[in-house]
Design a protein around this motif. Structure first.
Motif, short mmCIF file in Angstrom:
data_model
loop_
_atom_site.label_atom_id
_atom_site.label_comp_id
_atom_site.label_asym_id
_atom_site.label_seq_id
_atom_site.Cartn_x
_atom_site.Cartn_y
_atom_site.Cartn_z
N PHE A 277 1.40 7.18 5.83
CA PHE A 277 0.50 6.55 6.80
C PHE A 277 0.79 5.05 6.88
CE2 PHE A 277 -3.55 4.61 8.03
CZ PHE A 277 -3.87 5.35 9.15
N TYR A 278 1.02 4.41 5.72
CA TYR A 278 1.31 2.98 5.68
C TYR A 278 2.79 2.70 5.90
CZ TYR A 278 -3.37 2.86 3.69
OH TYR A 278 -4.72 3.00 3.49
N ASN A 279 3.64 3.60 5.45
CA ASN A 279 5.07 3.42 5.64
C ASN A 279 5.43 3.43 7.13
OD1 ASN A 279 7.53 3.11 3.96
ND2 ASN A 279 8.22 4.92 5.06
N ASN A 280 4.76 4.27 7.89
CA ASN A 280 5.00 4.32 9.34
C ASN A 280 4.64 3.00 10.00
OD1 ASN A 280 6.02 6.90 9.36
ND2 ASN A 280 4.08 7.87 9.85
N GLU B 141 15.08 -0.58 6.93
CA GLU B 141 15.92 0.04 5.91
C GLU B 141 15.12 0.34 4.64
OE1 GLU B 141 19.77 -1.11 3.06
OE2 GLU B 141 19.17 -2.43 4.70
N TRP B 142 14.25 -0.58 4.26
CA TRP B 142 13.42 -0.40 3.06
C TRP B 142 12.47 0.79 3.24
CZ3 TRP B 142 8.16 -0.48 2.16
CH2 TRP B 142 7.75 -0.56 0.83
N ALA B 143 11.81 0.86 4.40
CA ALA B 143 10.85 1.93 4.65
C ALA B 143 11.54 3.30 4.66
CB ALA B 143 10.12 1.69 5.97
N ARG B 144 12.72 3.36 5.26
CA ARG B 144 13.46 4.63 5.27
C ARG B 144 13.87 5.03 3.86
NH1 ARG B 144 17.56 3.46 10.37
NH2 ARG B 144 16.03 3.74 12.06
N ALA B 145 14.31 4.05 3.07
CA ALA B 145 14.73 4.35 1.70
C ALA B 145 13.55 4.80 0.85
CB ALA B 145 15.39 3.12 1.07
N LEU B 146 12.38 4.23 1.10
CA LEU B 146 11.19 4.64 0.35
C LEU B 146 10.84 6.10 0.65
CD1 LEU B 146 8.92 3.68 -1.57
CD2 LEU B 146 7.55 3.17 0.48
N LYS C 198 0.83 -1.20 0.00
CA LYS C 198 0.00 0.00 0.00
C LYS C 198 0.86 1.26 0.00
CE LYS C 198 -4.26 1.56 0.15
NZ LYS C 198 -5.23 1.26 -0.93
N ALA C 199 1.97 1.22 0.71
CA ALA C 199 2.86 2.39 0.75
C ALA C 199 3.40 2.70 -0.64
CB ALA C 199 4.02 2.14 1.72
N VAL C 200 3.77 1.66 -1.40
CA VAL C 200 4.28 1.89 -2.76
C VAL C 200 3.17 2.38 -3.67
CG1 VAL C 200 5.21 0.75 -4.80
CG2 VAL C 200 6.17 0.25 -2.55
N ALA C 201 2.00 1.72 -3.62
CA ALA C 201 0.89 2.11 -4.51
C ALA C 201 0.47 3.55 -4.27
CB ALA C 201 -0.29 1.15 -4.31
N GLU C 202 0.38 3.95 -3.00
CA GLU C 202 -0.02 5.33 -2.69
C GLU C 202 1.08 6.31 -3.09
OE1 GLU C 202 -2.79 6.60 -1.54
OE2 GLU C 202 -3.90 4.76 -1.18
N SER C 203 2.34 5.92 -2.88
CA SER C 203 3.43 6.86 -3.15
C SER C 203 3.58 7.14 -4.65
CB SER C 203 4.75 6.30 -2.61
OG SER C 203 5.19 5.18 -3.37
N LEU C 204 3.24 6.17 -5.49
CA LEU C 204 3.41 6.36 -6.93
C LEU C 204 2.50 7.43 -7.50
CD1 LEU C 204 3.95 2.73 -8.26
CD2 LEU C 204 5.61 4.58 -8.14
#
Length: 478
Positions: free
Chosen positions: A178-181, A196-201, A141-147
């Motif tokens: 919201f989802y990345n947190n 590490e992935w969440a911070r890089a995103l 969801k974090a990736v889909a929303e961020s795009l």
């Protein structure tokens, strides 16, 4: 053979030879023309590829997208799959930026076709979040929303219906954060690769993409004044219009602004028929109670997304999403609606959220008071509140304050997650008859990650010196 016949044959032969020479000359000219056009195209492509903005985008991809991809490779599975889709989307955006420098600005239909390759990647990311919820739903969801941030490339001026590029990137990331947190909190003490992935995103968008757009395209893409035209392919004849249907009929043909969409897929899918939007449904003047003759509650199109539930004897009240008498925003009975946005508010208005389930409400700007009542699995993201944010009779809700809030109260609720910004750390939090309340605050370190604190729900009352002294229960953990 007579002399006349010989003369006619001689003339015919000469004419045939002349025609052959002309055809050969034309073929030669066409060959030279095609070769010249091909060389010009190669020169244009090479020039566009070596443009400083494209070189900077290459460096951006290497530094930021490369970091997310490397972190995803350590995790594998669905996280790596969705990260590959993200990487493909950014690669497609680079190709579009090169084409923009060779192409005249198209009309809206042509723009929709031009951006179709990017839309396909975004739809792929969204499809990965659908169906049965996986263990990595928050990652997906974090990736889909961020795009949706990549929609900045569709900015066409102040009247196009979306924020300026820099603001659009920041707003899109706020929805994804919201989802990345959730990923950061879930894996903080479990797996450093996910952290590490969440911070890089996050770094990919803020400061990565935001700074790139700020440096090279603060006012949007600059189309070529002399390049080729980009237009949509010929369309088949339109079918006859459907017969009139009820506005709220599932089969009715509704305006594009009322059809529930998600993320930037909505932007590109609807771009041929309306101004570009950021994907979030907004309130128009005709939706406000004060401007409607019947004064009845507006039933939002988000109801179309309501999933079938087990039949019960009680009736579900119709959903509402409206501004009443210019003072009170009412959001009621929204089910499964993730794109509710209130962005035209002021400090004299209040927001009342009641009976919602599995929905996300975003409130931009400063309001006087926010009340969340009888909601389940609801997320509320707000900027500033003047008086208080109240959570009453709720289950499994998440509330995120991005600005300031002097008071937050939780009453008769279970499973409440509060996300505070660095500006709201001085908020007074009051709890009563509530359990499982966790407060997440930014760490003091340079990374500003979130640190989770559980608020006590049990107390000891001791009679000392003529009065009762109350202290929270301390568990040994043994």
């Amino acid at each position: 053979m007579s002399s006349n016949s010989r003369e006619r044959n001689s003339t015919t032969v000469m004419e045939d030879k002349l025609i052959q020479r002309l055809e050969a000359a034309v073929a030669r000219l066409e060959s030279l023309s095609i070769g010249s056009q091909s060389r010009e195209l190669e020169v244009d492509t090479t020039a566009a590829s070596t443009d400083p903005s494209i070189i900077a985008f290459d460096e951006f991809l290497t530094e930021y997208v490369g970091k997310v991809t490397a972190a995803a490779a350590k995790i594998g599975g669905q996280v790596q799959d969705v990260t590959n889709v993200l990487s493909d989307a950014f690669t497609v955006q680079k190709e579009l930026l090169i084409k923009i420098k060779q192409t005249k600005k198209p009309d809206m239909a042509g723009l929709g076709e031009f951006l179709k390759p990017l839309n396909e990647n975004l739809m792929k990311a969204i499809s990965m979040t659908e169906g049965r919820r996986s263990d990595f739903f928050n990652h997906l969801k974090a990736v889909a929303e961020s795009l949706t941030a990549l929609a900045w490339i569709a900015y066409a001026g102040k009247d196009c219906g979306m924020s300026m590029p820099i603001a659009h990137v920041e707003e899109s990331w706020q929805a994804a954060e919201f989802y990345n947190n959730k990923v950061l909190v879930e894996y903080r003490n479990k797996d450093s690769n996910h952290v590490e992935w969440a911070r890089a995103l996050k770094e990919l968008y803020v400061p990565g993409l935001r700074n790139y757009v700020k440096s090279h395209y603060p006012l949007g893409p600059v189309w070529s004044a002399t390049g080729s035209a980009a237009s949509a392919p010929p369309k088949a004849p339109a079918p006859p219009p459907p017969p009139p249907a009820s506005l709220f009929s599932p089969d009715s043909s509704q305006p594009s602004s009322s059809r529930p969409k998600e993320g930037m897929a909505a932007v590109f899918q609807e771009i041929s028929s309306k101004p570009v939007t950021a994907g979030l449904r907004k309130v128009t003047d005709d939706m406000k109670t004060k401007n409607r003759a019947d004064r009845a509650g507006f039933v939002s199109a988000g109801e179309k997304e309501v999933r079938p539930s087990v039949p019960t004897v009680s009736k579900v009240a119709p959903p509402k999403f409206e501004l009443q008498v210019g003072r009170k925003w009412v959001v009621e009975n929204q089910i499964g609606n993730k794109n509710l946005l209130i962005d035209k508010c002021d400090s004299k208005q209040t927001v009342y959220i009641f009976g919602c389930k599995d929905s996300v409400i975003q409130i931009k700007g400063k309001v006087n008071n926010i009340t969340v009542d009888k909601c389940t699995k609801v997320g509320v993201v707000f900027t500033d509140v003047v008086a208080a944010c109240e959570i009453v009779n709720c289950n499994s809700v998440e509330v995120q304050c991005q600005g300031t809030a002097p008071t937050i109260s939780v009453d008769n609720s279970a499973g409440c997650q509060l996300y505070l910004s660095k500006d709201s750390l001085e908020a007074s939090i009051t709890t009563a008859k509530s359990s499982e309340i966790n407060v997440l605050v930014p760490a003091s370190g340079p990374d500003n990650d979130l640190v989770e604190h559980a608020l006590p729900q049990q107390y000891i009352h001791s009679y000392k010196n003529g009065q009762f002294v109350t202290t929270p229960v301390s568990h040994s953990g043994g």
